[in-house]
Design a protein around this motif. Structure first.
Motif, PDB file in Angstrom:
ATOM      1  N   LEU A  46      37.063  42.626  47.488  1.00 21.10           N
ATOM      2  CA  LEU A  46      36.891  41.787  46.308  1.00 21.10           C
ATOM      3  C   LEU A  46      35.784  40.763  46.530  1.00 21.10           C
ATOM      4  N   TRP A  47      35.816  40.083  47.653  1.00 22.62           N
ATOM      5  CA  TRP A  47      34.829  39.038  47.917  1.00 22.62           C
ATOM      6  C   TRP A  47      33.417  39.580  48.066  1.00 22.62           C
ATOM      7  N   ASN A  48      33.294  40.786  48.598  1.00 25.46           N
ATOM      8  CA  ASN A  48      31.947  41.361  48.758  1.00 25.46           C
ATOM      9  C   ASN A  48      31.286  41.676  47.425  1.00 25.46           C
ATOM     10  N   THR A  49      32.067  41.715  46.344  1.00 29.73           N
ATOM     11  CA  THR A  49      31.466  41.944  45.025  1.00 29.73           C
ATOM     12  C   THR A  49      30.668  40.732  44.553  1.00 29.73           C
ATOM     13  N   LEU A  50      30.868  39.568  45.182  1.00 24.67           N
ATOM     14  CA  LEU A  50      30.157  38.368  44.741  1.00 24.67           C
ATOM     15  C   LEU A  50      28.645  38.516  44.868  1.00 24.67           C
ATOM     16  N   GLY A  51      28.205  39.311  45.827  1.00 24.04           N
ATOM     17  CA  GLY A  51      26.768  39.489  46.008  1.00 24.04           C
ATOM     18  C   GLY A  51      26.183  40.634  45.214  1.00 24.04           C
ATOM     19  N   GLU A  52      27.009  41.270  44.379  1.00 24.05           N
ATOM     20  CA  GLU A  52      26.555  42.431  43.614  1.00 24.05           C
ATOM     21  C   GLU A  52      26.394  42.094  42.140  1.00 24.05           C
ATOM     22  N   ALA A  53      25.333  42.585  41.557  1.00 28.29           N
ATOM     23  CA  ALA A  53      25.140  42.463  40.115  1.00 28.29           C
ATOM     24  C   ALA A  53      24.277  43.642  39.665  1.00 28.29           C
ATOM     25  N   PRO A  54      24.746  44.529  38.789  1.00 25.85           N
ATOM     26  CA  PRO A  54      26.060  44.440  38.154  1.00 25.85           C
ATOM     27  C   PRO A  54      27.196  44.703  39.147  1.00 25.85           C
ATOM     28  N   VAL A  55      28.337  44.136  38.856  1.00 20.98           N
ATOM     29  CA  VAL A  55      29.483  44.228  39.749  1.00 20.98           C
ATOM     30  C   VAL A  55      30.101  45.606  39.662  1.00 20.98           C
ATOM     31  N   SER A  56      30.407  46.171  40.821  1.00 20.36           N
ATOM     32  CA  SER A  56      31.075  47.467  40.843  1.00 20.36           C
ATOM     33  C   SER A  56      32.579  47.267  40.955  1.00 20.36           C
ATOM     34  N   GLY A  57      33.331  48.273  40.580  1.00 24.72           N
ATOM     35  CA  GLY A  57      34.781  48.195  40.698  1.00 24.72           C
ATOM     36  C   GLY A  57      35.420  47.510  39.508  1.00 24.72           C
ATOM     37  N   ASN A  58      36.734  47.462  39.553  1.00 27.99           N
ATOM     38  CA  ASN A  58      37.497  46.868  38.461  1.00 27.99           C
ATOM     39  C   ASN A  58      38.187  45.601  38.933  1.00 27.99           C
ATOM     40  N   ALA A  59      38.136  44.584  38.117  1.00 29.85           N
ATOM     41  CA  ALA A  59      38.823  43.334  38.414  1.00 29.85           C
ATOM     42  C   ALA A  59      40.087  43.255  37.580  1.00 29.85           C
ATOM     43  N   SER A  60      41.092  42.592  38.116  1.00 27.13           N
ATOM     44  CA  SER A  60      42.309  42.361  37.357  1.00 27.13           C
ATOM     45  C   SER A  60      42.191  41.025  36.640  1.00 27.13           C
ATOM     46  N   SER A  61      43.177  40.716  35.811  1.00 26.13           N
ATOM     47  CA  SER A  61      43.144  39.433  35.111  1.00 26.13           C
ATOM     48  C   SER A  61      43.210  38.271  36.101  1.00 26.13           C
ATOM     49  N   ALA A  62      43.836  38.486  37.253  1.00 25.35           N
ATOM     50  CA  ALA A  62      43.964  37.417  38.251  1.00 25.35           C
ATOM     51  C   ALA A  62      42.686  37.218  39.054  1.00 25.35           C
ATOM     52  N   THR A  63      41.786  38.198  39.007  1.00 25.43           N
ATOM     53  CA  THR A  63      40.564  38.105  39.825  1.00 25.43           C
ATOM     54  C   THR A  63      39.290  38.212  38.988  1.00 25.43           C
ATOM     55  N   VAL A  64      39.405  38.007  37.681  1.00 27.58           N
ATOM     56  CA  VAL A  64      38.247  38.152  36.803  1.00 27.58           C
ATOM     57  C   VAL A  64      37.146  37.148  37.134  1.00 27.58           C
TER      58      VAL A  64
END
Length: 198
Positions: free
Chosen positions: A151-169
């Motif tokens: 989850l945290w490694n997505t912070l450096g990605e744009a566009p973001v890959s993967g799916n986020a939940s409502s708790a991690t949007v």
């Protein structure tokens, strides 16, 4: 997440916060009127009052973090008021170091980063927002730092890959909105500290 979808999600966030703040304010006003009429305070009244305060604090915070942001400036007093009230709803103390007013989009990035750091402090702790020149740092400390590296490694990605939940949007939103502002999000952590930089 495309720019169009991002803009739509931001408008939805603004609409929800806008529509909820009025009825919650009305409940708070109703409680004050009951007190003025001499209603006997009891555990029921205290529960309602506490719930209203918590809901109001969270909506004020979420309105900045997830709502539409113009270019108006936000001062330290206003920001600290929001963070102080929001901190009372959980186990994490939040503080804001920068003294100068900042454009609302930059404050929104910081609030999203605060929410990201909050997920890494399961036992509670403290999160501080600091700024050095043009570099922003959001630093979380606690007895335990636990984070999901995927989850945290997505912070450096744009566009973001993967799916986020409502708790991690907050993670994909921080990554996307930082990119729109020409910023790159990075993070470091150890067993008692997590730091987001952009």
């Amino acid at each position: 997440m495309t720019d169009h979808n991002l803009d739509i999600s931001v408008l939805v966030g603004s609409r929800i916060c806008h529509d909820l703040i009025s009825p919650i304010g009305a409940i708070a006003n109703g409680l004050e009127l009951l007190e003025l009429t001499g209603a006997t305070p009891g555990p029921e009244m205290e529960l309602i009052s506490t719930s209203v305060r918590n809901a109001n604090a969270r909506i004020r915070f979420f309105r900045i973090a997830f709502g539409a942001a113009g270019e108006q400036l936000m001062g330290r007093t206003e920001i600290m008021s929001v963070l102080k009230d929001f901190s009372k709803t959980g186990r994490i103390e939040m503080s804001w170091v920068p003294s100068d007013p900042h454009p609302r989009p930059m404050v929104r990035l910081a609030f999203l980063a605060l929410l990201c750091c909050e997920t890494a402090l399961p036992q509670g702790g403290a999160i501080r927002v600091d700024q050095e020149d043009d570099q922003w740092k959001i630093i979380g400390t606690g007895s335990t730092v636990s984070l999901d590296p995927v989850l945290w490694n997505t912070l450096g990605e744009a566009p973001v890959s993967g799916n986020a939940s409502s708790a991690t949007v907050q993670f994909p939103l921080l990554a996307e909105m930082a990119t729109k502002l020409g910023r790159k999000v990075e993070f470091v952590h150890d067993s008692e500290r997590v730091e987001i930089q952009y």
